[in-house]
Design a protein around this motif. Sequence first.
Motif, PDB file in Angstrom:
ATOM      1  N   GLU A   1       6.720 -20.482 -14.007  1.00  0.00           N
ATOM      2  CA  GLU A   1       5.382 -21.048 -14.182  1.00  0.00           C
ATOM      3  C   GLU A   1       5.231 -22.313 -13.336  1.00  0.00           C
ATOM      4  N   GLY A   2       4.111 -22.426 -12.667  1.00  0.00           N
ATOM      5  CA  GLY A   2       3.837 -23.597 -11.841  1.00  0.00           C
ATOM      6  C   GLY A   2       4.582 -23.615 -10.511  1.00  0.00           C
ATOM      7  N   PHE A   3       5.130 -22.478 -10.106  1.00  0.00           N
ATOM      8  CA  PHE A   3       5.910 -22.398  -8.854  1.00  0.00           C
ATOM      9  C   PHE A   3       5.071 -22.859  -7.665  1.00  0.00           C
ATOM     10  N   LYS A   4       5.675 -23.710  -6.844  1.00  0.00           N
ATOM     11  CA  LYS A   4       5.063 -24.164  -5.591  1.00  0.00           C
ATOM     12  C   LYS A   4       6.139 -24.157  -4.501  1.00  0.00           C
ATOM     13  N   LEU A   5       5.741 -23.781  -3.296  1.00  0.00           N
ATOM     14  CA  LEU A   5       6.676 -23.845  -2.176  1.00  0.00           C
ATOM     15  C   LEU A   5       6.823 -25.264  -1.646  1.00  0.00           C
TER      16      LEU A   5
ATOM     17  N   ASN B   1       0.823  -1.208   0.000  1.00  0.00           N
ATOM     18  CA  ASN B   1       0.000   0.000   0.000  1.00  0.00           C
ATOM     19  C   ASN B   1       0.858   1.259   0.000  1.00  0.00           C
ATOM     20  N   ALA B   2       1.929   1.253   0.775  1.00  0.00           N
ATOM     21  CA  ALA B   2       2.823   2.409   0.838  1.00  0.00           C
ATOM     22  C   ALA B   2       3.478   2.692  -0.510  1.00  0.00           C
ATOM     23  N   LEU B   3       3.631   1.647  -1.314  1.00  0.00           N
ATOM     24  CA  LEU B   3       4.274   1.785  -2.616  1.00  0.00           C
ATOM     25  C   LEU B   3       3.264   1.939  -3.753  1.00  0.00           C
ATOM     26  N   GLY B   4       2.010   2.184  -3.375  1.00  0.00           N
ATOM     27  CA  GLY B   4       0.984   2.497  -4.362  1.00  0.00           C
ATOM     28  C   GLY B   4       0.294   1.309  -4.997  1.00  0.00           C
ATOM     29  N   LEU B   5       0.399   0.138  -4.364  1.00  0.00           N
ATOM     30  CA  LEU B   5      -0.218  -1.073  -4.896  1.00  0.00           C
ATOM     31  C   LEU B   5      -1.201  -1.645  -3.890  1.00  0.00           C
ATOM     32  N   SER B   6      -2.239  -2.278  -4.391  1.00  0.00           N
ATOM     33  CA  SER B   6      -3.066  -3.074  -3.490  1.00  0.00           C
ATOM     34  C   SER B   6      -2.282  -4.347  -3.196  1.00  0.00           C
ATOM     35  N   PHE B   7      -2.661  -5.038  -2.147  1.00  0.00           N
ATOM     36  CA  PHE B   7      -1.983  -6.288  -1.836  1.00  0.00           C
ATOM     37  C   PHE B   7      -2.149  -7.279  -2.986  1.00  0.00           C
ATOM     38  N   THR B   8      -3.339  -7.302  -3.576  1.00  0.00           N
ATOM     39  CA  THR B   8      -3.612  -8.214  -4.705  1.00  0.00           C
ATOM     40  C   THR B   8      -2.698  -7.911  -5.880  1.00  0.00           C
ATOM     41  N   GLU B   9      -2.536  -6.633  -6.215  1.00  0.00           N
ATOM     42  CA  GLU B   9      -1.649  -6.251  -7.327  1.00  0.00           C
ATOM     43  C   GLU B   9      -0.216  -6.690  -7.038  1.00  0.00           C
ATOM     44  N   PHE B  10       0.220  -6.487  -5.795  1.00  0.00           N
ATOM     45  CA  PHE B  10       1.568  -6.877  -5.412  1.00  0.00           C
ATOM     46  C   PHE B  10       1.745  -8.393  -5.551  1.00  0.00           C
ATOM     47  N   ALA B  11       0.790  -9.150  -5.014  1.00  0.00           N
ATOM     48  CA  ALA B  11       0.879 -10.618  -5.071  1.00  0.00           C
ATOM     49  C   ALA B  11       0.861 -11.114  -6.515  1.00  0.00           C
ATOM     50  N   GLN B  12       0.043 -10.495  -7.352  1.00  0.00           N
ATOM     51  CA  GLN B  12      -0.020 -10.898  -8.758  1.00  0.00           C
ATOM     52  C   GLN B  12       1.315 -10.627  -9.455  1.00  0.00           C
ATOM     53  N   GLU B  13       1.944  -9.507  -9.140  1.00  0.00           N
ATOM     54  CA  GLU B  13       3.241  -9.195  -9.751  1.00  0.00           C
ATOM     55  C   GLU B  13       4.305 -10.186  -9.281  1.00  0.00           C
ATOM     56  N   VAL B  14       4.279 -10.543  -8.016  1.00  0.00           N
ATOM     57  CA  VAL B  14       5.215 -11.558  -7.508  1.00  0.00           C
ATOM     58  C   VAL B  14       4.999 -12.868  -8.262  1.00  0.00           C
ATOM     59  N   GLU B  15       3.752 -13.271  -8.403  1.00  0.00           N
ATOM     60  CA  GLU B  15       3.456 -14.528  -9.091  1.00  0.00           C
ATOM     61  C   GLU B  15       3.904 -14.496 -10.547  1.00  0.00           C
ATOM     62  N   ARG B  16       3.748 -13.355 -11.219  1.00  0.00           N
ATOM     63  CA  ARG B  16       4.200 -13.227 -12.618  1.00  0.00           C
ATOM     64  C   ARG B  16       5.709 -13.405 -12.746  1.00  0.00           C
ATOM     65  N   ARG B  17       6.432 -12.998 -11.723  1.00  0.00           N
ATOM     66  CA  ARG B  17       7.893 -13.053 -11.784  1.00  0.00           C
ATOM     67  C   ARG B  17       8.458 -14.423 -11.416  1.00  0.00           C
ATOM     68  N   LEU B  18       7.661 -15.257 -10.817  1.00  0.00           N
ATOM     69  CA  LEU B  18       8.110 -16.597 -10.457  1.00  0.00           C
ATOM     70  C   LEU B  18       7.966 -17.531 -11.655  1.00  0.00           C
TER      71      LEU B  18
END
Length: 94
Positions: A87-91, A68-85
């Motif tokens: 494909e099919g990334f699992k912990l 939020n401090a960086l101008g993103l919703s949590f959902t937007e942030f999480a989606q960007e993280v997922e895009r950068r991982l």
Amino acid sequence: MAYVRKINDSKKSELLAVIGKLLKEKRKEKDKGILLLGYEYDISASSIMQLERGNRDVQITTLWKLANALGLSFTEFAQEVERRLPEGFKLIDD
């Protein structure tokens, strides 16, 4: 006896590195220093530095606040993280 699945440590490191890189990129886009960002949003500068380096696992509340401090919703942030991982990334390995 139940079988407990263990988180893959190398994948955890990969996830934390992606989160840290994204935080740092967004912070620099906002032209915010670590000290100022930490002061404004009540997060220690050392915590932000450790997160950006991928050296610290982050609490969801801290991550939400930073997004939020960086101008993103949590959902937007999480989606960007997922895009950068990858494909099919699992912990957790199957």
